[in-house]
Design a protein around this motif. Structure first.
Motif, mmCIF file in Angstrom:
data_model
loop_
_atom_site.group_PDB
_atom_site.id
_atom_site.type_symbol
_atom_site.label_atom_id
_atom_site.label_comp_id
_atom_site.label_asym_id
_atom_site.label_seq_id
_atom_site.Cartn_x
_atom_site.Cartn_y
_atom_site.Cartn_z
ATOM 1 N N PRO A 154 45.779 32.913 52.936
ATOM 2 C CA PRO A 154 45.024 33.679 53.042
ATOM 3 C C PRO A 154 43.722 33.519 52.317
ATOM 4 N N VAL A 155 42.526 33.576 53.112
ATOM 5 C CA VAL A 155 41.351 33.279 52.294
ATOM 6 C C VAL A 155 41.033 34.389 51.446
ATOM 7 N N ALA A 156 41.314 35.651 51.559
ATOM 8 C CA ALA A 156 41.102 36.823 50.547
ATOM 9 C C ALA A 156 42.031 36.635 49.170
ATOM 10 N N GLN A 157 43.143 36.100 49.449
ATOM 11 C CA GLN A 157 44.041 35.770 48.316
ATOM 12 C C GLN A 157 43.512 34.508 47.419
ATOM 13 N N LEU A 158 43.246 33.548 48.017
ATOM 14 C CA LEU A 158 42.455 32.368 47.510
ATOM 15 C C LEU A 158 41.217 32.893 46.737
ATOM 16 N N TYR B 29 39.390 34.819 39.437
ATOM 17 C CA TYR B 29 40.134 35.110 38.266
ATOM 18 C C TYR B 29 40.137 33.862 37.137
ATOM 19 N N HIS B 30 39.837 32.712 37.655
ATOM 20 C CA HIS B 30 39.551 31.482 36.861
ATOM 21 C C HIS B 30 38.265 31.251 36.580
ATOM 22 N N ILE B 31 37.235 32.073 36.859
ATOM 23 C CA ILE B 31 35.879 31.987 36.309
ATOM 24 C C ILE B 31 35.417 32.852 35.393
ATOM 25 N N VAL B 32 34.762 32.628 34.245
ATOM 26 C CA VAL B 32 34.152 33.480 33.398
ATOM 27 C C VAL B 32 32.514 33.424 33.540
ATOM 28 N N PRO B 33 31.921 34.423 34.018
ATOM 29 C CA PRO B 33 30.637 34.351 34.230
ATOM 30 C C PRO B 33 29.712 34.505 33.123
ATOM 31 N N VAL C 3 35.183 36.752 36.830
ATOM 32 C CA VAL C 3 34.392 37.150 38.178
ATOM 33 C C VAL C 3 35.223 38.248 39.059
ATOM 34 N N LEU C 4 36.258 38.012 38.973
ATOM 35 C CA LEU C 4 37.345 39.348 39.607
ATOM 36 C C LEU C 4 37.007 40.544 39.045
ATOM 37 N N PRO C 5 36.356 41.665 39.717
ATOM 38 C CA PRO C 5 36.178 42.661 38.764
ATOM 39 C C PRO C 5 37.077 43.243 38.273
ATOM 40 N N GLY C 6 37.213 43.927 37.069
ATOM 41 C CA GLY C 6 37.872 44.916 36.376
ATOM 42 C C GLY C 6 39.116 43.873 35.863
ATOM 43 N N SER C 7 39.089 42.340 36.009
ATOM 44 C CA SER C 7 40.128 41.376 35.590
ATOM 45 C C SER C 7 39.861 40.718 34.457
ATOM 46 N N ILE C 8 40.658 40.759 33.520
ATOM 47 C CA ILE C 8 40.319 39.700 32.111
ATOM 48 C C ILE C 8 41.616 38.986 31.938
ATOM 49 N N LEU C 9 41.199 37.809 31.221
ATOM 50 C CA LEU C 9 42.223 36.810 30.670
ATOM 51 C C LEU C 9 42.423 37.396 29.164
ATOM 52 N N THR C 10 43.545 36.967 28.604
ATOM 53 C CA THR C 10 43.940 36.880 27.481
ATOM 54 C C THR C 10 43.900 35.799 26.671
ATOM 55 N N ASP D 71 47.208 23.899 32.588
ATOM 56 C CA ASP D 71 48.100 23.511 33.148
ATOM 57 C C ASP D 71 49.072 24.676 33.708
ATOM 58 N N ARG D 72 48.425 25.832 34.136
ATOM 59 C CA ARG D 72 49.010 26.963 34.965
ATOM 60 C C ARG D 72 48.166 27.816 35.751
ATOM 61 N N LEU D 73 48.673 27.917 36.855
ATOM 62 C CA LEU D 73 47.728 28.824 37.636
ATOM 63 C C LEU D 73 47.449 30.245 36.915
ATOM 64 N N LEU D 74 46.437 30.771 36.885
ATOM 65 C CA LEU D 74 46.241 32.280 36.404
ATOM 66 C C LEU D 74 46.319 33.108 37.359
ATOM 67 N N LEU D 75 47.232 34.273 37.191
ATOM 68 C CA LEU D 75 47.711 35.176 38.234
ATOM 69 C C LEU D 75 47.097 36.508 37.907
ATOM 70 N N PRO D 76 46.203 37.035 38.657
ATOM 71 C CA PRO D 76 45.612 38.382 38.226
ATOM 72 C C PRO D 76 46.665 39.697 38.509
#
Length: 346
Positions: free
Chosen positions: A264-268, A274-278, A296-303, A341-346
């Motif tokens: 699904p496009v929306a899922q991708l 979620y892999h982009i820091v603006p 870039v994904l609103p309200g989502s952060i990486l640690t 080496d691992r996909l980041l999942l929101p």
């Protein structure tokens, strides 16, 4: 008798100037022969000799010669050379001088020129700031950070003494020469030879054959995000680029690149965002342990995690399974790419 004595004294005085000249010439000749003051070393000498210690620049020295720059670095001028150590080249995949000799000449020249500035920049002259741009011999831009560390969510820098260049740390200054200075760094610097982030991800496998991004490239196209990775407006971006192995480990149904077109496009779009820091050229020395990186994904952060073994990022739905940055700080014209080496999942 008086007349003869007077005449002898006059002859003696008349000989003094000649005697003085002889002594002066003799002194000058002895001084010239005894002068053992060494000629100031050139930047090329420092690279060749390792500043008198075991040479940590053996591979870099060969690279400089292969690139045809030994002569220039031996001439008068003001150069700053950020010289990768042997360990830095080996970590990059170039085990020895033979590997350097086998490298494409055009690419090698571009890479080595990217390590050289046409002005002398001592450590004390580097401003305390994050990502100060400086121009290289090739006309490209290096980003130097000194005495500061920050995360993507903070504009406040903390004091430190470290100096980094495009994420590579200056590990020592190997000395000043008559025509410049050499700083040893712990990583090979790659110029943005491919251009923007999108084309850099596509081009990385040509210089790092162990990295493959066919799934990521297909996903970016499927999600319609190519323009987001090529944009030059809105500030630089930092992209965590998962390899093919990272994709297939997280999504077992991806048995082929063609299978990406069934997602699904929306899922991708959500996953990739979620892999982009603006608005940030975020080199790894600027990442602090336990910091939160806004995406870039609103309200989502990486640690982020920082340790002596490396830097990690963890997505909200990754649990305790952090993603390792296996290929850090690859510079693009509009940002930075980190291989993970691992996909980041929101």
């Amino acid at each position: 008798m008086v007349s003869n004595h007077h005449s002898s004294r006059e002859r003696a005085w008349s000989l003094l100037p000649a005697l003085f000249v002889v002594l002066l010439l003799s002194f000058s000749a002895c001084k010239k022969n005894d002068d053992s003051t060494p000629t100031p070393s050139t930047v090329n000498d420092l690279i060749n000799n390792g500043n008198g210690s075991s040479n940590q620049f053996t591979i870099f020295r060969t690279a400089v010669r292969q690139a045809g720059l030994s002569g220039a670095l031996s001439q008068a001028g003001n150069y700053t050379v950020f010289a990768p150590t042997n360990a830095a080249f080996q970590a990059f995949g170039y085990a020895d001088t033979n590997a350097i000799k086998a490298a494409p000449a055009t690419l090698l020249t571009a890479v080595i020129q990217y390590h050289i500035l046409t002005s002398k920049l001592t450590a004390s002259a580097i401003p305390t700031a994050v990502n100060t741009p400086v121009q290289t011999l090739s006309g490209g831009t290096l980003y130097i950070t000194k005495g500061a560390s920050t995360s993507a969510t903070s504009t406040t820098a903390t004091s430190a003494t470290a100096i980094s260049v495009n994420g590579a740390r200056v590990v020592s200054t190997s000395g000043e020469a008559s025509n410049g200075i050499v700083h040893a760094i712990d990583r090979v610097l790659l110029p943005p030879v491919f251009g923007d982030v999108a084309t850099t991800i596509q081009g990385i496998p040509t210089i790092l054959p162990t990295a493959s991004f066919t799934y990521l490239n297909a996903a970016v196209t499927r999600a319609g995000l190519v323009s987001s990775l090529t944009a030059t407006s809105g500030g630089p971006i930092t992209v965590f680029a998962p390899t093919d192995a990272a994709f297939t480990a997280s999504v077992p149904s991806l048995t082929s690149v063609a299978a990406v077109s069934a997602l699904p496009v929306a899922q991708l779009q959500q996953i990739l965002a979620y892999h982009i820091v603006p608005n940030n050229r975020l080199y790894t020395p600027l990442i602090t342990n336990a910091s939160s990186l806004s995406t870039v994904l609103p309200g989502s952060i990486l640690t982020a995690g920082v340790s002596t073994t490396g830097v990690t990022v963890t997505g909200k739905s990754n649990g305790t399974s952090a993603s390792n940055i296996t290929g850090p700080d690859i510079t693009a014209s509009n940002g930075v790419v980190h291989i993970i080496d691992r996909l980041l999942l929101p």
